[in-house]
Design an enzyme around this catalytic site. Structure first.
Site, PDB file in Angstrom:
ATOM      1  N   LEU A 190       0.674  -1.174  -0.031  1.00 25.67           N
ATOM      2  CA  LEU A 190      -0.219  -0.208  -0.108  1.00 25.67           C
ATOM      3  C   LEU A 190       1.273   1.539  -0.184  1.00 25.67           C
ATOM      4  O   LEU A 190       1.908   1.562   1.093  1.00 25.67           O
ATOM      5  CB  LEU A 190      -0.878   0.485   1.584  1.00 25.67           C
ATOM      6  CG  LEU A 190      -1.909   0.833   1.314  1.00 25.67           C
ATOM      7  CD1 LEU A 190      -2.877   0.614   1.987  1.00 25.67           C
ATOM      8  CD2 LEU A 190      -1.060   1.925   2.547  1.00 25.67           C
ATOM      9  N   LEU A 191       0.425   2.391  -0.590  1.00 24.62           N
ATOM     10  CA  LEU A 191       1.108   3.873  -0.653  1.00 24.62           C
ATOM     11  C   LEU A 191       0.045   4.905  -0.444  1.00 24.62           C
ATOM     12  O   LEU A 191      -0.911   4.500  -0.439  1.00 24.62           O
ATOM     13  CB  LEU A 191       1.112   3.683  -2.614  1.00 24.62           C
ATOM     14  CG  LEU A 191       1.875   5.397  -2.798  1.00 24.62           C
ATOM     15  CD1 LEU A 191       2.433   5.004  -4.277  1.00 24.62           C
ATOM     16  CD2 LEU A 191      -0.012   6.062  -2.579  1.00 24.62           C
ATOM     17  N   TYR A 250       6.343   7.278   9.613  1.00 21.68           N
ATOM     18  CA  TYR A 250       4.978   8.007   9.548  1.00 21.68           C
ATOM     19  C   TYR A 250       5.371   9.712   8.361  1.00 21.68           C
ATOM     20  O   TYR A 250       6.203   9.794   7.976  1.00 21.68           O
ATOM     21  CB  TYR A 250       4.066   8.694  10.528  1.00 21.68           C
ATOM     22  CG  TYR A 250       2.810   7.963  10.482  1.00 21.68           C
ATOM     23  CD1 TYR A 250       3.337   6.480  10.279  1.00 21.68           C
ATOM     24  CD2 TYR A 250       2.210   8.513  12.139  1.00 21.68           C
ATOM     25  CE1 TYR A 250       2.819   5.674  10.641  1.00 21.68           C
ATOM     26  CE2 TYR A 250       0.934   7.479  12.248  1.00 21.68           C
ATOM     27  CZ  TYR A 250       1.835   5.705  11.159  1.00 21.68           C
ATOM     28  OH  TYR A 250       0.808   4.361  11.857  1.00 21.68           O
ATOM     29  N   SER A 251       4.975  10.317   8.310  1.00 24.99           N
ATOM     30  CA  SER A 251       4.704  11.422   7.134  1.00 24.99           C
ATOM     31  C   SER A 251       5.585  12.574   7.223  1.00 24.99           C
ATOM     32  O   SER A 251       5.738  13.144   8.798  1.00 24.99           O
ATOM     33  CB  SER A 251       3.105  11.764   5.948  1.00 24.99           C
ATOM     34  OG  SER A 251       2.891  10.944   5.653  1.00 24.99           O
ATOM     35  N   ASP A 296       0.690   9.108   1.597  1.00 24.77           N
ATOM     36  CA  ASP A 296       1.058  10.575   1.315  1.00 24.77           C
ATOM     37  C   ASP A 296       2.311   9.919   0.490  1.00 24.77           C
ATOM     38  O   ASP A 296       3.076   9.682   0.582  1.00 24.77           O
ATOM     39  CB  ASP A 296       0.648  10.479   2.866  1.00 24.77           C
ATOM     40  CG  ASP A 296       0.357  10.279   3.438  1.00 24.77           C
ATOM     41  OD1 ASP A 296      -0.834   9.550   3.181  1.00 24.77           O
ATOM     42  OD2 ASP A 296       0.291  10.669   4.660  1.00 24.77           O
ATOM     43  N   ARG A 340       1.250  15.205  14.244  1.00 23.85           N
ATOM     44  CA  ARG A 340       2.477  14.351  12.976  1.00 23.85           C
ATOM     45  C   ARG A 340       2.326  14.786  11.546  1.00 23.85           C
ATOM     46  O   ARG A 340       1.742  16.474  11.563  1.00 23.85           O
ATOM     47  CB  ARG A 340       1.924  12.902  12.502  1.00 23.85           C
ATOM     48  CG  ARG A 340       0.175  13.015  12.353  1.00 23.85           C
ATOM     49  CD  ARG A 340      -0.187  11.600  11.898  1.00 23.85           C
ATOM     50  NE  ARG A 340      -1.399  11.221  11.586  1.00 23.85           N
ATOM     51  CZ  ARG A 340      -2.476  11.176  12.890  1.00 23.85           C
ATOM     52  NH1 ARG A 340      -2.108  10.920  13.864  1.00 23.85           N
ATOM     53  NH2 ARG A 340      -3.806  11.171  12.862  1.00 23.85           N
TER      54      ARG A 340
HETATM   55  C1  FRU Z   1      -2.888  11.084   6.100  1.00 25.40           C
HETATM   56  C2  FRU Z   1      -1.766   9.803   7.335  1.00 25.40           C
HETATM   57  C3  FRU Z   1      -0.684  10.926   8.354  1.00 25.40           C
HETATM   58  C4  FRU Z   1       0.416  10.242   8.460  1.00 25.40           C
HETATM   59  C5  FRU Z   1       0.020   8.860   7.078  1.00 25.40           C
HETATM   60  C6  FRU Z   1       0.761   7.722   7.988  1.00 25.40           C
HETATM   61  O1  FRU Z   1      -3.217  10.083   5.412  1.00 25.40           O
HETATM   62  O2  FRU Z   1      -2.187  10.026   8.429  1.00 25.40           O
HETATM   63  O3  FRU Z   1      -1.388  11.792   8.602  1.00 25.40           O
HETATM   64  O4  FRU Z   1       1.706  10.345   9.337  1.00 25.40           O
HETATM   65  O5  FRU Z   1      -0.674   9.057   7.031  1.00 25.40           O
HETATM   66  O6  FRU Z   1       0.907   6.709   6.808  1.00 25.40           O
END
Ligand code: FRU
Length: 496
Positions: free
Chosen positions: A45-46, A107-108, A48, A168
């Site tokens: 899965l892709l 995470y992002s 952000d 985040r």
């Molecule tokens: C947005 C999100 C971000 C988080 C990331 C985790 O789609 O929920 O807030 O950092 O995806 O994959």
């Protein structure tokens, strides 16, 4: 559909053999829905786009990646580079959740250049034994060999007082020698907001406060904030969660949109604006990120998908892609998105060029892959009693299956309808989306169709519709139908 246990979702990439991953990639490559010219994962899965930066003669772009299947499991960053925003080279997995500060997901986050080196700042997601979330904001530096050095302990550990553990997605930029970061957050009263930090060295960060966007109670969480200037105006772009549908707006599970302010003073952190505007009117658009090009253009890309929505390829162990890169501009108080001009390089051959007057339905047979760019100009003739015009894409022989675009000149609205298109999905969120346009004497559509997506740019970017679609074999034809006389021109290029 496979049910993933928590244990399976948090297994490490190193727990799987190379053979296993190769077999998985081979199986995914057989999918009839693989894209031709969009960034997509080879397995898993892709979500952000992350770390989008022009550095050392190349674009660097990463994406959130769970390698093993179409589920939001343990997230990694996958790295790609490009010199032209068209051809992308896969550099492989760049950041692994391999420290105690990011053990449950890298995470992002975003990229920036410091001391001649590409740096990133991302959210290290941690879950305690009791499964409580701890968010850490971590800075890392890319070394000459492409590996990353994480600076630990985190630059910002945990959540500041007054905010929950939903903190985040740092977006960093440098201004007059100071680094700034905006970070998505949730207040303890469960409303969404954005925190702003500053730093002299990008290592030690100081909380400046909340960005006051004048939206005190606007959804429960704001994800993926981005703050930048275009033509001297400040744009704050973010993805709020928890908005209710309102007329034609906010029909997706979560939104992405922006406010534009004339002025943004660092001492006040206040944005005065005319209101929040949704950025895209399609079904699948979320978690945008922008970067500045060497020639000063602001380029945007987004996840062509949404959280908590099931997609037809989930059963094939892969999901989602990124949107095409788009150039942003401001026009009459609105953000305009246009496909970056570099994308003309995708044009392989012009397969259709038709024009003239039309007052009935005209079908264009096509048998090649759904992989083309289409431009349609429609002028409603002044004397006529204006009836709606429809353009059907991904049509089968009987016109039972189709993705329909309706231009309604009396309502000044454009509607897309995927209820009859390919494999149905996400129908709980509705099967049509509508955009109001300023005028409808003439309409211009620029459309990029790939195997399983349709991106529509209306009137040179005044509006866009971004959607996934899953047409099946033989659903490749088009038709244009006019209820009253129109003057039209339709050009179609097969894309490489
Ligand atoms: C947005 C999100 C971000 C988080 C990331 C985790 O789609 O929920 O807030 O950092 O995806 O994959």
């Amino acid at each position: 559909m496979k049910e993933w246990t928590r244990e399976e979702r948090y297994k490490k990439l190193s727990d799987y053999s190379d053979d296993y991953m190769e077999e998985l990639a081979k199986r995914v490559a057989q999918s009839p829905f693989r894209q031709h010219y969009h960034i997509q994962p080879n397995t898993g899965l892709l979500n952000d786009p992350n770390g989008f930066t022009y550095f050392d003669g190349k674009w660097h772009l990463f994406y959130q990646w769970f390698p093993m299947g179409a589920v939001h499991g343990l997230k990694h960053w996958f790295h790609l580079t490009s010199t032209d925003l068209v051809q992308w080279k896969e550099e492989g997995v760049a950041l692994l959740p391999d420290t105690e500060y990011d053990s449950h997901g890298v995470y992002s986050g975003s990229g920036f250049v410091k001391d001649g080196q590409l740096h990133i700042m991302y959210t290290g997601n941690v879950r305690t034994e009791e499964w409580e979330r701890v968010p850490n904001q971590i800075v890392a530096r890319m070394e000459a060999d492409g590996s990353f050095t994480k600076f630990l302990p985190p630059a910002i550990a945990g959540n500041p007082e007054g905010y929950t553990d939903h903190v985040r997605d740092p977006k960093v930029w440098e201004q007059h020698g100071i680094y700034y970061a905006v970070i998505g957050a949730q207040r303890t009263d469960e409303t969404g907001t954005i925190l702003m930090y500053r730093s002299k060295d990008a290592l030690e960060w100081e909380l400046m406060g909340e960005v006051d966007a004048g939206l005190p109670d606007f959804g429960f969480m704001w994800e993926c904030p981005d703050l930048f200037e275009i033509d001297g105006k400040t744009v704050l772009l973010f993805s709020p969660q928890g908005l209710e549908p309102e007329g034609d707006r906010y029909h997706n599970i979560f939104q992405t949109g922006y406010v534009i302010a004339d002025d943004f003073r660092m001492d006040e952190l206040k944005l005065e604006h005319e209101g929040f505007q949704e950025l895209d009117a399609g079904f699948d658009f979320y978690a945008t990120q922008t970067a500045e090009s060497p020639d000063g253009r602001r380029i945007l890309t987004a996840w062509m998908g949404l959280p908590d929505v099931a997609y037809p390829t989930d059963s094939e162990d892969w999901a989602h892609c990124l949107t095409l890169p788009r150039e942003l501009a401001i026009k009459e108080g609105k953000l305009i998105q246009q496909p970056v001009r570099e994308l003309v390089a995708l044009r392989k051959k012009q397969a259709l060029s038709e024009s003239g007057l039309l007052s009935e339905a005209k079908r264009f047979e096509r048998s090649g892959a759904n992989c083309y760019e289409l431009q349609l100009d429609v002028t409603f003739l002044a004397s006529a009693d204006h009836a709606p015009v429809t353009l059907d894409l991904c049509e089968d022989a009987a016109n039972d299956k189709r993705f329909r675009i309706t231009l309604d000149p009396s309502a000044k609205k454009i509607t897309i309808d995927r209820s009859q298109c390919g494999i149905p999905f996400a129908e709980d969120f509705g099967t049509t989306r509508t955009l109001a346009v300023e005028q409808m004497d003439a309409v211009k559509l620029q459309i990029f169709v790939d195997t399983s997506s349709i991106e529509i740019f209306v009137n040179d970017g005044e509006g866009t519709f971004t959607s996934r679609v899953f047409p099946e074999a033989g659903e490749t034809c088009l038709s244009l139908a006019a209820g009253s006389t129109i003057d039209y021109r339709l050009d179609l290029w097969e894309l490489a």
